[in-house]
Write a protein that holds these residues in place. Structure first.
Motif, PDB file in Angstrom:
ATOM      1  N   ILE A   5       0.841  -1.204   0.000  1.00  0.00           N
ATOM      2  CA  ILE A   5       0.000   0.000   0.000  1.00  0.00           C
ATOM      3  C   ILE A   5       0.871   1.247   0.000  1.00  0.00           C
ATOM      4  CG2 ILE A   5      -1.615   1.344   1.414  1.00  0.00           C
ATOM      5  CD1 ILE A   5      -2.835  -1.333   2.287  1.00  0.00           C
ATOM      6  N   LEU A   6       1.879   1.281   0.861  1.00  0.00           N
ATOM      7  CA  LEU A   6       2.757   2.452   0.930  1.00  0.00           C
ATOM      8  C   LEU A   6       3.577   2.622  -0.344  1.00  0.00           C
ATOM      9  CD1 LEU A   6       3.994   2.194   4.612  1.00  0.00           C
ATOM     10  CD2 LEU A   6       2.505   3.948   3.655  1.00  0.00           C
ATOM     11  N   PHE A   7       4.077   1.519  -0.892  1.00  0.00           N
ATOM     12  CA  PHE A   7       4.887   1.600  -2.112  1.00  0.00           C
ATOM     13  C   PHE A   7       4.054   2.118  -3.283  1.00  0.00           C
ATOM     14  CE2 PHE A   7       6.554  -0.273  -6.024  1.00  0.00           C
ATOM     15  CZ  PHE A   7       7.858   0.177  -5.993  1.00  0.00           C
ATOM     16  N   VAL A   8       2.902   1.503  -3.512  1.00  0.00           N
ATOM     17  CA  VAL A   8       2.053   1.900  -4.647  1.00  0.00           C
ATOM     18  C   VAL A   8       1.545   3.324  -4.462  1.00  0.00           C
ATOM     19  CG1 VAL A   8      -0.121   1.398  -5.823  1.00  0.00           C
ATOM     20  CG2 VAL A   8       1.438  -0.455  -5.251  1.00  0.00           C
ATOM     21  N   THR A   9       1.185   3.690  -3.248  1.00  0.00           N
ATOM     22  CA  THR A   9       0.708   5.047  -2.996  1.00  0.00           C
ATOM     23  C   THR A   9       1.807   6.069  -3.262  1.00  0.00           C
ATOM     24  OG1 THR A   9      -0.804   4.212  -1.308  1.00  0.00           O
ATOM     25  CG2 THR A   9      -0.330   6.564  -1.278  1.00  0.00           C
ATOM     26  N   SER A  10       3.020   5.783  -2.842  1.00  0.00           N
ATOM     27  CA  SER A  10       4.103   6.736  -3.073  1.00  0.00           C
ATOM     28  C   SER A  10       4.409   6.901  -4.563  1.00  0.00           C
ATOM     29  CB  SER A  10       5.357   6.319  -2.307  1.00  0.00           C
ATOM     30  OG  SER A  10       5.858   5.093  -2.769  1.00  0.00           O
ATOM     31  N   ALA A  25       6.541  19.389  -1.216  1.00  0.00           N
ATOM     32  CA  ALA A  25       5.100  19.264  -0.994  1.00  0.00           C
ATOM     33  C   ALA A  25       4.660  17.802  -1.149  1.00  0.00           C
ATOM     34  CB  ALA A  25       4.336  20.162  -1.957  1.00  0.00           C
ATOM     35  N   ILE A  26       5.257  17.108  -2.088  1.00  0.00           N
ATOM     36  CA  ILE A  26       4.924  15.694  -2.264  1.00  0.00           C
ATOM     37  C   ILE A  26       5.459  14.891  -1.086  1.00  0.00           C
ATOM     38  CG2 ILE A  26       5.236  13.694  -3.759  1.00  0.00           C
ATOM     39  CD1 ILE A  26       5.305  15.657  -6.097  1.00  0.00           C
ATOM     40  N   MET A  27       6.606  15.267  -0.555  1.00  0.00           N
ATOM     41  CA  MET A  27       7.109  14.608   0.647  1.00  0.00           C
ATOM     42  C   MET A  27       6.160  14.827   1.823  1.00  0.00           C
ATOM     43  SD  MET A  27       9.689  12.906  -0.087  1.00  0.00           S
ATOM     44  CE  MET A  27      10.666  12.782  -1.539  1.00  0.00           C
ATOM     45  N   ALA A  28       5.548  16.016   1.897  1.00  0.00           N
ATOM     46  CA  ALA A  28       4.564  16.271   2.955  1.00  0.00           C
ATOM     47  C   ALA A  28       3.333  15.380   2.778  1.00  0.00           C
ATOM     48  CB  ALA A  28       4.172  17.745   2.961  1.00  0.00           C
ATOM     49  N   VAL A  29       2.917  15.173   1.534  1.00  0.00           N
ATOM     50  CA  VAL A  29       1.783  14.277   1.277  1.00  0.00           C
ATOM     51  C   VAL A  29       2.137  12.849   1.682  1.00  0.00           C
ATOM     52  CG1 VAL A  29       0.339  13.269  -0.545  1.00  0.00           C
ATOM     53  CG2 VAL A  29       0.813  15.716  -0.554  1.00  0.00           C
ATOM     54  N   LEU A  30       3.341  12.397   1.345  1.00  0.00           N
ATOM     55  CA  LEU A  30       3.767  11.051   1.728  1.00  0.00           C
ATOM     56  C   LEU A  30       3.953  10.932   3.237  1.00  0.00           C
ATOM     57  CD1 LEU A  30       6.262  10.279  -1.153  1.00  0.00           C
ATOM     58  CD2 LEU A  30       3.920   9.468  -0.880  1.00  0.00           C
ATOM     59  N   PHE A  31       4.346  12.018   3.880  1.00  0.00           N
ATOM     60  CA  PHE A  31       4.410  12.073   5.331  1.00  0.00           C
ATOM     61  C   PHE A  31       3.027  11.800   5.925  1.00  0.00           C
ATOM     62  CE2 PHE A  31       3.659  14.789   9.038  1.00  0.00           C
ATOM     63  CZ  PHE A  31       4.668  14.401   9.889  1.00  0.00           C
ATOM     64  N   LEU A  32       2.003  12.454   5.373  1.00  0.00           N
ATOM     65  CA  LEU A  32       0.641  12.250   5.861  1.00  0.00           C
ATOM     66  C   LEU A  32       0.141  10.833   5.574  1.00  0.00           C
ATOM     67  CD1 LEU A  32      -0.948  15.675   4.921  1.00  0.00           C
ATOM     68  CD2 LEU A  32      -0.291  14.855   7.194  1.00  0.00           C
ATOM     69  N   VAL A  33       0.527  10.285   4.444  1.00  0.00           N
ATOM     70  CA  VAL A  33       0.155   8.904   4.141  1.00  0.00           C
ATOM     71  C   VAL A  33       0.741   7.967   5.185  1.00  0.00           C
ATOM     72  CG1 VAL A  33       0.512   7.022   2.495  1.00  0.00           C
ATOM     73  CG2 VAL A  33      -0.179   9.266   1.672  1.00  0.00           C
ATOM     74  N   ALA A  47       9.312   1.143   2.163  1.00  0.00           N
ATOM     75  CA  ALA A  47       8.280   1.180   1.126  1.00  0.00           C
ATOM     76  C   ALA A  47       8.232   2.544   0.450  1.00  0.00           C
ATOM     77  CB  ALA A  47       6.922   0.833   1.719  1.00  0.00           C
ATOM     78  N   ILE A  48       8.151   3.597   1.239  1.00  0.00           N
ATOM     79  CA  ILE A  48       8.082   4.932   0.636  1.00  0.00           C
ATOM     80  C   ILE A  48       9.423   5.299   0.014  1.00  0.00           C
ATOM     81  CG2 ILE A  48       7.697   7.373   1.119  1.00  0.00           C
ATOM     82  CD1 ILE A  48       5.576   6.537   3.116  1.00  0.00           C
TER      83      ILE A  48
END
Length: 116
Positions: A5-10, A25-33, A47-48
């Motif tokens: 889930i984390l790999f595919v989402t990232s 900003a994308i790192m912030a989104v992945l932080f929230l994920v 994963a990320i």
């Protein structure tokens, strides 16, 4: 399962938002994920990190091969690298580390607020 889930989402976040948002900003989104997906620290980091590293490695490689650009060779000459492929590898490693630490930080913040 959480690794996938984390790999595919990232990867999807980078592919969908990478053209419009800066990397931080994308790192912030992945932080929230990583805050909301309850995985352990190693899983979140790997994963990320692998997702971001893969995008940062294969997307420039794809652009380099399809456009036959001279830019990677010139940039590697500026940095003093003998082979321009090293530049792609360094880019992938930097993406892995940025994504991994973003996921790890998000996971650790989620652990603070998670009841045991």
């Amino acid at each position: 399962m959480k690794f996938a889930i984390l790999f595919v989402t990232s990867v999807l976040v980078w592919m969908l938002l990478g053209f419009w948002l800066p990397y931080w900003a994308i790192m912030a989104v992945l932080f929230l994920v990583a805050v909301f997906v309850r995985a352990n620290q190693i899983t979140a980091f790997m994963a990320i990190g692998l997702g971001v590293g893969a995008v940062w490695l294969f997307f420039p490689l794809y652009l380099w091969l399809t456009t036959d650009s001279q830019l990677p060779m010139r940039m590697s000459e500026i940095f003093g690298l003998k082979n321009s492929s090293y530049l792609l590898g360094i880019t992938g490693v930097i993406g892995f580390l940025l994504g991994g630490f973003s996921g790890l930080t998000g996971n650790l913040l989620g652990n603070i607020f998670h009841r045991r």
